[in-house]
Design a protein around this motif. Structure first.
Motif, mmCIF file in Angstrom:
data_model
loop_
_atom_site.group_PDB
_atom_site.id
_atom_site.type_symbol
_atom_site.label_atom_id
_atom_site.label_comp_id
_atom_site.label_asym_id
_atom_site.label_seq_id
_atom_site.Cartn_x
_atom_site.Cartn_y
_atom_site.Cartn_z
ATOM 1 N N GLU A 356 4.476 -3.024 -8.159
ATOM 2 C CA GLU A 356 4.205 -4.393 -7.697
ATOM 3 C C GLU A 356 3.404 -5.167 -8.751
ATOM 4 O O GLU A 356 3.696 -6.323 -9.053
ATOM 5 C CB GLU A 356 3.454 -4.358 -6.356
ATOM 6 C CG GLU A 356 4.369 -3.960 -5.193
ATOM 7 C CD GLU A 356 3.637 -3.658 -3.891
ATOM 8 O OE1 GLU A 356 2.377 -3.560 -3.895
ATOM 9 O OE2 GLU A 356 4.314 -3.508 -2.856
ATOM 10 N N THR A 721 9.108 -2.129 3.140
ATOM 11 C CA THR A 721 8.185 -2.994 2.392
ATOM 12 C C THR A 721 8.929 -3.725 1.266
ATOM 13 O O THR A 721 8.586 -4.853 0.921
ATOM 14 C CB THR A 721 6.970 -2.211 1.835
ATOM 15 O OG1 THR A 721 7.431 -1.144 1.014
ATOM 16 C CG2 THR A 721 6.114 -1.648 2.964
ATOM 17 N N LYS A 725 8.966 -7.854 0.925
ATOM 18 C CA LYS A 725 8.624 -8.582 -0.310
ATOM 19 C C LYS A 725 9.688 -9.611 -0.667
ATOM 20 O O LYS A 725 9.380 -10.651 -1.270
ATOM 21 C CB LYS A 725 8.447 -7.595 -1.469
ATOM 22 C CG LYS A 725 7.025 -7.086 -1.591
ATOM 23 C CD LYS A 725 6.876 -6.037 -2.679
ATOM 24 C CE LYS A 725 7.323 -4.681 -2.187
ATOM 25 N NZ LYS A 725 6.972 -3.577 -3.063
ATOM 26 N N PRO A 729 6.711 -12.726 -0.967
ATOM 27 C CA PRO A 729 6.240 -12.029 -2.176
ATOM 28 C C PRO A 729 4.751 -11.684 -2.121
ATOM 29 O O PRO A 729 4.297 -10.819 -2.864
ATOM 30 C CB PRO A 729 6.530 -13.034 -3.294
ATOM 31 C CG PRO A 729 7.553 -13.964 -2.739
ATOM 32 C CD PRO A 729 7.315 -14.028 -1.268
ATOM 33 N N ILE A 732 2.222 -7.579 -0.496
ATOM 34 C CA ILE A 732 2.207 -6.366 -1.319
ATOM 35 C C ILE A 732 1.073 -5.463 -0.843
ATOM 36 O O ILE A 732 0.249 -5.859 -0.015
ATOM 37 C CB ILE A 732 2.066 -6.685 -2.818
ATOM 38 C CG1 ILE A 732 0.788 -7.500 -3.053
ATOM 39 C CG2 ILE A 732 3.303 -7.419 -3.334
ATOM 40 C CD1 ILE A 732 0.409 -7.617 -4.506
#
Ligand code: MTE
Ligand code: LUZ
Ligand code: MOS
Length: 751
Positions: A356, A721, A725, A729, A732
């Motif tokens: 990430e 997950t 995202k 976005p 995380i």
């Protein structure tokens, strides 16, 4: 070959503890369990209860003839509470009555008073208060200070995963019968007949030979009956011993959920460092295990968390520490994977955090760090026959990963409120009990005069198909049809000193012992034929298809004729076999050795679609390439992979185990604790068999399959997950399992 139980299972004729015919005079037991999580008992009055019609006995710790102790690793758990209670659901007294209903009604008349003591449910709070079981454990490889210096990127975080209810369909239970001279015969739903035998002997204060434990099969165990069948068997035996009547104790679902321990919840801190090429150079993790109120198997589970903390990756510099924390919950216990899933979940979280931060696909990091042949694990063992990369690559090719990625990207670009996510989950799991002395087993074979065969081993059938595999081994050795072989119950008087059927090693250990026994009988029979037929070389004597062959020619001796003649010639037609896994060793003080006979590898790819308005999700597919070695029973082994996968997915998605601050189980029924059903399983599960031909210590090269596939389920968390995202976005760092619909919804709209 079909599972030998399929006929009686599908007709509802398979026998479990609760199906045994009731013997005259049987008393039914009910347990009075602690209504509070921690307290000093000030009053326990059962006088009124004893007077009730139909109540025959009320038993407290004062009536125990032997030692009031059932702790297996540490002696820290009384069979019945004495001066204090340490968790809600802890057995305090048992009532024996003429019916189950009367026994349960009678519980209400027991007077129990206690001075409350502080309740701890959080493992970090327990650790801070010094409530630690055993010692803090550490595994180390390489040089951390040097490792961190070589890293271009370093990330730190926390990852938490929850416990899990075993939810075997058959609850805990046992039926005990008094036998002359203070002996006990007991039928128990246990993975560990010898553990039950030892527990009963200890609490009754009798030698082990006075206790006979018999197990036909379990309606599921999943680790929940490795250790925790023992307390209930002990209570039934205690009842039978004191009352001199048969005593049956079978828990109802709510009692079972309330009184028994589960998979351990863990919370962990991690730190991961990578170089420019995304190679993991250093990894540190500090695990806090929520052990519950007594040790049970927690120290062994804790150790396996360390063994599997780097999953299928090679990390040259590793420092792993783990603490077993004593809380006021039911003692947590073995559960398929035995701490391994919790270890893997944390490094997968660490890799995700790095991905990430670096804005790359987490698969990029996973792939470049996969174990290779000759790599060293943090515990000193070197990989042999490593299939980590091979299963990954085959999954990429067979499941057309590039096309899948494009399809997912296109879908996400064209949908506003539906998003798809993808996750790879490689696995590596060590096969053997990490406690080396447990890695041996015995078997006993009888050939009867008519040529039919009876086989006993130390393995317990719990749905995983071990008995079918045992039949296959005997049938193959004697060149007989499977119908000629009968698998007897697992019984401590026929096969003694068993390790529990656990660690996925049941078929390996018992199967090898069985092969040794069969081989010895076969040699005697062939030698007898050699003599009778005056054959020069033993090699010329063979069995095929239930018939005797000499020099490749069919003789006039069938298998039956051979057996009858051998018996008349006074040849021994029974044999025992003993097998101890070669090579395995592990030094707990240095944390180094060669603990596993071998490792099992595999890779799964999970695809999910998340409804970003409602937070719900559906799994489109889980595609797996699994290392079976050379599967001896593809039907059973495929079933183990599918079942393990879905059980693992349930753990990280919907199974939301909850206790409140008072240590009360809130998710105490199937209405509040949701498990995967036919509507929530993936729409597609594909399992490809990676067939490998390395020499290994697996039975007939067919690798252990019971636990490893559960860990494919972890991919579900990271697929979800990934989809989140694509919608938000900012969402995380989601390293808290399970990813319930509620938690997904919160994440979708987090800023
Ligand atoms: N499969 C079914 N159907 N039921 C079970 O209870 N237990 C699992 C696994 N598969 C289980 C199961 C666990 S926790 C283990 S350790 C292995 O089976 C044990 O059996 P094995 O050693 O014969 O593989
Ligand atoms: N039980 C045990 C296990 O006593 N030791 C182990 O190593 C193990 N591993 C997996 C499952 N149960
Ligand atoms: Mo399985 S957890 O080894 O019973």
């Amino acid at each position: 070959m079909k599972n030998i139980d399929s006929y009686t299972h599908t007709r509802g004729e398979s026998i479990y503890v609760d199906d045994l015919p009731i013997l005259g005079g049987t008393l039914f037991a009910a347990i009075f369990d602690s209504p509070i999580a921690h307290g000093k008992i000030t009053k326990l009055d059962v006088a009124q209860t004893r007077l009730l019609a139909g109540v025959k006995h009320v038993i407290t710790h004062e009536n125990i003839p032997g030692e009031n102790q059932i702790g297996g690793i540490f002696p820290d758990e009384p069979a019945l509470a004495d001066d204090a209670v340490h968790f809600r659901g802890q057995p305090v007294a048992i009532v024996l009555a003429t019916s189950k209903k009367i026994a349960h009604e009678a519980l209400k008349t027991i007077v129990f008073e206690a001075d409350p003591l502080p309740i701890i449910v959080d493992p970090r709070v327990a650790a801070a208060a010094g409530e630690i079981i055993g010692s803090v454990r550490t595994f180390k490889l390489g040089d951390m200070a040097k490792g961190w210096k070589e890293c271009a990127h370093i990330y730190e975080g926390q990852a938490d995963c929850n416990g899990q209810e075993h939810l075997y369909i058959e609850g805990q239970g046992a039926y005990a019968f008094p036998v002359e001279n203070d002996c006990i015969r007991i039928v128990s739903s246990t993975q560990g007949p010898t553990q039950v035998q030892r527990g009963i002997a200890r609490v009754l204060g009798v030698p082990m030979h006075k206790v006979e434990v018999d197990v036909r099969r379990l309606g599921g165990g999943f680790g929940g009956k490795e250790d925790q069948a023992t307390p209930f068997a002990v209570l039934a035996a205690l009842g039978a011993y004191l009352s001199k009547k048969p005593v049956k104790l079978v828990l109802d679902r709510d009692e079972d959920m309330r009184m028994t321990g589960k998979r351990h919840p863990y919370t962990a801190d991690f730190k991961i460092g990578l170089d420019e090429n995304y190679k993991i150079i250093a990894y540190e993790a500090d695990f806090f295990q929520n052990a519950g109120a007594a040790a049970d198997l927690s120290p062994a589970v804790l150790e396996r968390t360390l063994f599997h903390a780097t999953n299928a990756y090679f990390v040259p510099n590793t420092c792993l520490t783990a603490t077993s924390c004593r809380t006021n919950l039911p003692p947590n216990t073995a559960f398929r994977g035995f701490g391994g899933p919790q270890g893997k979940y944390v490094i997968e979280s660490a890799i995700t955090m790095a991905a990430e931060a670096l804005a790359i696909d987490r698969a990029v990091i996973q792939k470049v760090n996969l174990l290779k042949e000759g790599d060293e694990f943090p515990y000193g063992q070197i990989t042999e026959g490593c299939e980590a990369e091979k299963t990954w690559h085959q999954a990429e090719v067979d499941y057309e990963i590039e096309a899948t990625r494009k399809r997912v990207a296109a879908f996400n670009a064209s949908h506003k409120n539906l998003k798809k996510g993808l996750a790879f989950m490689p696995i590596c799991f060590g096969i053997s009990f990490t406690n080396t002395p447990m890695n041996h087993a015995r078997a006993l074979v009888h050939i009867y005069q008519d040529g039919s065969v009876g086989v006993s081993t130390g393995a317990v059938e719990m749905g995983q198909g071990v008995n079918t595999k045992m039949v296959q081994i005997a049938a193959q050795n004697f060149a007989l049809a499977p119908e000629k072989i009968k698998l007897e119950t697992t019984n401590t008087t026929r096969v003694a000193n068993t390790s529990p059927t656990a660690a996925s090693a049941g078929a390996d250990l018992n199967g090898q012992a069985l092969q040794i026994a069969c081989a010895a009988i076969l040699l005697r029979l062939r030698t007898f034929v050699q003599k009778e037929f005056k054959v020069a070389h033993l090699e010329a004597v063979n069995l095929h298809n239930e018939w005797v062959y000499v020099d490749g020619e069919k003789t006039d001796w069938s298998w039956e004729t051979l057996v009858t003649n051998a018996f008349v010639a006074r040849i021994q037609l029974s044999e025992k076999g003993h097998y101890a896994t070669p090579r395995v060793n592990f030094d707990k003080t240095t944390g180094k050795g060669h603990p596993f006979a071998y490792h099992v590898y595999g890779t799964s790819i999970t695809e999910v679609t998340v409804d970003c308005v409602r937070g719900i999700y559906e799994f489109d597919a889980v595609n797996i390439v699994h290392d079976f070695g050379q599967s001896m029973n593809k039907g059973i082994d495929r079933g183990q992979v599918e079942g393990g996968l879905v059980q693992g997915m349930g753990w990280v998605t919907m199974e939301d185990l909850r206790y409140n601050e008072e240590g009360r189980l809130l998710s105490s029924a199937l209405s509040t604790y949701k498990v995967p059903d036919i509507f929530s399983v993936p729409k597609e599960i594909n399992v490809k068999f990676l067939e490998t031909n390395h020499s290994n210590l697996a039975i007939l090269k067919s690798k252990a399959v019971g636990e490893p596939p559960l860990m494919y389920g972890i991919g579900a968390h990271f697929a979800i997950t990934d989809a989140i995202k694509a919608f938000n976005p900012k969402a995380i760092g989601l390293f808290e399992s399970p990813m319930t619909h509620e938690r997904v919804l919160m994440a979708l709209y987090k800023d």
